[in-house]
Design an enzyme around this catalytic site. Structure first.
Site, PDB file in Angstrom:
ATOM      1  N   ARG A  46      -2.153   5.918 -11.336  1.00  0.00           N
ATOM      2  CA  ARG A  46      -0.453   5.332 -10.694  1.00  0.00           C
ATOM      3  C   ARG A  46      -0.268   6.617 -11.090  1.00  0.00           C
ATOM      4  NH1 ARG A  46      -1.884  -0.421 -11.879  1.00  0.00           N
ATOM      5  NH2 ARG A  46      -2.945  -1.247  -9.702  1.00  0.00           N
ATOM      6  N   GLN A  62       0.108   5.847  -4.676  1.00  0.00           N
ATOM      7  CA  GLN A  62       0.486   5.457  -4.060  1.00  0.00           C
ATOM      8  C   GLN A  62       0.132   4.564  -3.174  1.00  0.00           C
ATOM      9  OE1 GLN A  62       4.867   5.369  -4.906  1.00  0.00           O
ATOM     10  NE2 GLN A  62       4.627   3.333  -6.455  1.00  0.00           N
ATOM     11  N   ASP A  68      -3.189   3.289  -2.946  1.00  0.00           N
ATOM     12  CA  ASP A  68      -4.142   2.566  -3.836  1.00  0.00           C
ATOM     13  C   ASP A  68      -4.298   0.957  -3.070  1.00  0.00           C
ATOM     14  OD1 ASP A  68      -4.432   1.165  -6.269  1.00  0.00           O
ATOM     15  OD2 ASP A  68      -2.017   1.370  -7.138  1.00  0.00           O
ATOM     16  N   TYR A  92      -0.432  -0.638 -16.756  1.00  0.00           N
ATOM     17  CA  TYR A  92      -1.676  -1.163 -17.412  1.00  0.00           C
ATOM     18  C   TYR A  92      -0.935  -2.235 -19.012  1.00  0.00           C
ATOM     19  CZ  TYR A  92      -4.500   0.262 -13.244  1.00  0.00           C
ATOM     20  OH  TYR A  92      -4.341   0.001 -12.217  1.00  0.00           O
ATOM     21  N   SER A  99      -3.174  -2.033  -5.587  1.00  0.00           N
ATOM     22  CA  SER A  99      -1.452  -2.559  -4.902  1.00  0.00           C
ATOM     23  C   SER A  99      -1.938  -3.282  -3.741  1.00  0.00           C
ATOM     24  CB  SER A  99      -0.749  -1.309  -4.939  1.00  0.00           C
ATOM     25  OG  SER A  99      -0.924  -1.180  -6.298  1.00  0.00           O
TER      26      SER A  99
HETATM   27  P1  NAD Z   1      -3.030  -5.788 -13.574  1.00  0.00           P
HETATM   28  O1  NAD Z   1      -3.227  -6.033 -12.291  1.00  0.00           O
HETATM   29  O2  NAD Z   1      -3.747  -4.443 -14.240  1.00  0.00           O
HETATM   30  O3  NAD Z   1      -2.002  -6.886 -14.651  1.00  0.00           O
HETATM   31  C1  NAD Z   1      -1.305  -8.133 -13.459  1.00  0.00           C
HETATM   32  C2  NAD Z   1      -0.638  -8.025 -14.446  1.00  0.00           C
HETATM   33  O4  NAD Z   1      -0.454  -9.030 -16.170  1.00  0.00           O
HETATM   34  C3  NAD Z   1       0.384  -7.227 -15.128  1.00  0.00           C
HETATM   35  O5  NAD Z   1       1.172  -6.873 -15.188  1.00  0.00           O
HETATM   36  C4  NAD Z   1       0.214  -7.219 -17.079  1.00  0.00           C
HETATM   37  O6  NAD Z   1       0.711  -6.435 -17.983  1.00  0.00           O
HETATM   38  C5  NAD Z   1      -0.065  -7.997 -16.972  1.00  0.00           C
HETATM   39  N1  NAD Z   1      -0.800  -8.514 -18.248  1.00  0.00           N
HETATM   40  C6  NAD Z   1      -1.875  -8.518 -18.725  1.00  0.00           C
HETATM   41  N2  NAD Z   1      -1.725  -9.001 -19.978  1.00  0.00           N
HETATM   42  C7  NAD Z   1      -1.206 -10.281 -20.163  1.00  0.00           C
HETATM   43  C8  NAD Z   1      -0.615 -10.499 -21.268  1.00  0.00           C
HETATM   44  N3  NAD Z   1      -1.837 -11.285 -22.132  1.00  0.00           N
HETATM   45  N4  NAD Z   1      -0.034 -12.527 -20.816  1.00  0.00           N
HETATM   46  C9  NAD Z   1       0.939 -12.275 -19.860  1.00  0.00           C
HETATM   47  N5  NAD Z   1       1.084 -10.656 -18.846  1.00  0.00           N
HETATM   48  C10 NAD Z   1       0.055 -10.041 -19.145  1.00  0.00           C
HETATM   49  O7  NAD Z   1      -0.705  -5.085 -12.790  1.00  0.00           O
HETATM   50  P2  NAD Z   1      -0.686  -3.669 -11.934  1.00  0.00           P
HETATM   51  O8  NAD Z   1      -0.523  -5.621 -10.672  1.00  0.00           O
HETATM   52  O9  NAD Z   1      -1.659  -3.241 -10.867  1.00  0.00           O
HETATM   53  O10 NAD Z   1       0.860  -3.294 -11.848  1.00  0.00           O
HETATM   54  C11 NAD Z   1       0.848  -2.988 -13.216  1.00  0.00           C
HETATM   55  C12 NAD Z   1       2.034  -2.394 -13.372  1.00  0.00           C
HETATM   56  O11 NAD Z   1       1.657  -1.017 -12.183  1.00  0.00           O
HETATM   57  C13 NAD Z   1       2.846  -2.587 -12.025  1.00  0.00           C
HETATM   58  O12 NAD Z   1       3.700  -2.110 -13.002  1.00  0.00           O
HETATM   59  C14 NAD Z   1       2.845  -1.975 -10.809  1.00  0.00           C
HETATM   60  O13 NAD Z   1       4.496  -1.410 -10.386  1.00  0.00           O
HETATM   61  C15 NAD Z   1       2.599  -0.395 -11.728  1.00  0.00           C
HETATM   62  N6  NAD Z   1       1.559   0.627 -10.005  1.00  0.00           N
HETATM   63  C16 NAD Z   1       2.172   1.803 -10.077  1.00  0.00           C
HETATM   64  C17 NAD Z   1       1.952   2.761  -9.634  1.00  0.00           C
HETATM   65  C18 NAD Z   1       1.783   3.748  -8.922  1.00  0.00           C
HETATM   66  O14 NAD Z   1       3.161   4.346  -9.571  1.00  0.00           O
HETATM   67  N7  NAD Z   1       1.330   4.331  -8.271  1.00  0.00           N
HETATM   68  C19 NAD Z   1       0.494   1.770  -7.884  1.00  0.00           C
HETATM   69  C20 NAD Z   1       0.416   0.077  -8.808  1.00  0.00           C
HETATM   70  C21 NAD Z   1       0.986  -0.431  -9.788  1.00  0.00           C
END
Ligand code: NAD
Length: 376
Positions: free
Chosen positions: A122, A127, A130, A230, A133
């Site tokens: 990430r 990006q 990905d 994460y 995403s």
């Molecule tokens: P994910 O699919 O791994 O998880 C979904 C969400 O569930 C996350 O926000 C996580 O914090 C939340 N979660 C986990 N355990 C939990 C709990 N017990 N109670 C409540 N919530 C809980 O996450 P995701 O959608 O893949 O993305 C996470 C972050 O990564 C985001 O902030 C996103 O913007 C960032 N991201 C960055 C890039 C990049 O820079 N290339 C790419 C993709 C995502």
């Protein structure tokens, strides 16, 4: 000339495809030839003729794989079906490396260099590559649309001559990519939206989308974004505080969308049967994590489970329910990856050993499993 093979998916319920006519044209523009397995795009509304018009050859699986340098797929193909490709050919797909660990060994044995696109780091540079995403974004949207369609009431506040219909209250649990899109979609449909997460950085994001942030404040959660964006498994103390907070909030909700995931671990349990029992009959819960073990007690993939009058739904493969759009984005993710590493002189993509992306996604090379996360 480098040859790219595009396989037809064989996993049950998989409707997506790993290349679109648009990306086929772009690969050809880079100097590649593209061979598509007949019927690969049908379930994503792409015909063989569309691929042929884009410049691909269309034929049997064997013809596509013959002398292929790069094999594209959405999910990992059966290693036994991989025959005839060049030795050391790349397999670029979502390979579910933890869930399908034995299959990774098979890929190593068959001599392919397996590249797991869900291990893409990430970082800003990656990006656009990905797949997690791009697919989560549309899944978050679809979860709300499905919940709305199963819900026996309307989402928006409606003032009619016969009286007022009140707005639905929607609660989004887990505010990553899918959760943010779920908030936006539920807001657009006119629901009153609240959301929660363990990562403190999401609070501002929730509020900027016009939803109410519901957070545990007596026990520390994860500071900022968390490692690589994460979450990790939370302490027992945090889980207890979260359960209490959710219990107080969930009884007033009509729609609950859960999206919480922890990489490499089963999904955290966020909603118990006792909590479901406090909800109003007719409420709907969509468990987006159902295929990873589920955030909701009693949820079953691809079934409508009714508990205490509450409908609990969730798909084994949500992106497969909007295959045309998810395929287009998935295909672009793969193209963005391959084109970023394209070496003009070599006439093909080259992955430098010392690149952060290579180290993260490369599972097998020269007959061996080489990925740190799998060897750890
Ligand atoms: P994910 O699919 O791994 O998880 C979904 C969400 O569930 C996350 O926000 C996580 O914090 C939340 N979660 C986990 N355990 C939990 C709990 N017990 N109670 C409540 N919530 C809980 O996450 P995701 O959608 O893949 O993305 C996470 C972050 O990564 C985001 O902030 C996103 O913007 C960032 N991201 C960055 C890039 C990049 O820079 N290339 C790419 C993709 C995502």
């Amino acid at each position: 000339m480098v040859k790219i093979a595009v396989l037809k998916e064989t996993a049950s319920g998989e409707t997506r495809v790993s290349a679109s006519p648009e990306t086929v044209k772009k690969y050809i523009g880079l100097g590649a030839t593209v061979a598509v397995e007949a019927g690969a795009g049908l379930s994503a509304s792409i015909s063989d003729a569309d691929y042929a018009a884009a410049g691909a050859s269309v034929g049997t699986e064997g013809a596509a794989l013959k002398d292929a340098d790069i094999i594209l797929s959405v999910q990992g193909p059966d290693p036994k079906s991989l025959k005839g490709m060049k030795s050391g050919a790349w397999l670029v797909a979502g390979l579910d490396p933890f869930g399908q660990r034995a299959r990774v060994d098979e890929y190593a044995k068959s001599g392919v260099e397996a590249l797991a696109m869900e291990f893409m780091p990430r970082i800003t540079r990656a990006q656009s590559m990905d797949i997690l995403s791009s697919q989560s974004n549309l899944s978050g949207y679809k979860a709300v649309i499905e919940a709305a369609s199963v819900y026996g009431r309307a989402f928006p506040l409606m003032m009619t001559a016969a009286g007022t219909v009140s707005a639905a209250k929607a609660f989004i649990m887990g505010v990553g990519v899918a959760g943010l899109q779920a908030i936006a979609t539920a807001r657009r449909l006119g629901a009153q939206v609240s959301a929660t997460d363990v990562r403190s950085a999401t609070k501002e994001q929730i509020e900027s989308l016009g939803a109410k942030a519901i957070f545990v404040d007596n026990v520390a959660g994860i500071e900022g974004e968390g490692a690589g964006g994460y979450a990790t498994e939370m302490s027992d103390e945090y889980k207890a505080a979260q359960a209490e907070l959710v219990s107080a909030h969930i009884a007033k909700q009509d729609i609950v969308i859960t999206t919480a995931l922890i990489p490499g671990r089963p999904a955290p349990r966020l909603v118990s049967d006792a909590q479901i029992a406090t909800m109003k009959p007719g409420s709907v819960i969509f468990d987006l994590a159902v295929a990873q073990g589920g955030n909701v007690e009693g949820s079953k993939a691809d079934e409508v489970v009714v508990k205490h009058g509450v409908k609990i739904i969730g798909y084994a493969n949500t992106p497969a329910h909007l295959a045309a759009d998810t395929s287009a984005l998935f295909s672009r993710n793969l193209f963005n990856f391959l084109s970023a590493f394209w070496d003009k002189e070599a006439g093909r993509p080259v992955l430098p050993d010392d690149d952060e992306i290579t180290a993260a996604i490369r599972l097998t090379k020269d007959g061996k499993v080489v990925n740190d996360r799998l060897l750890a």
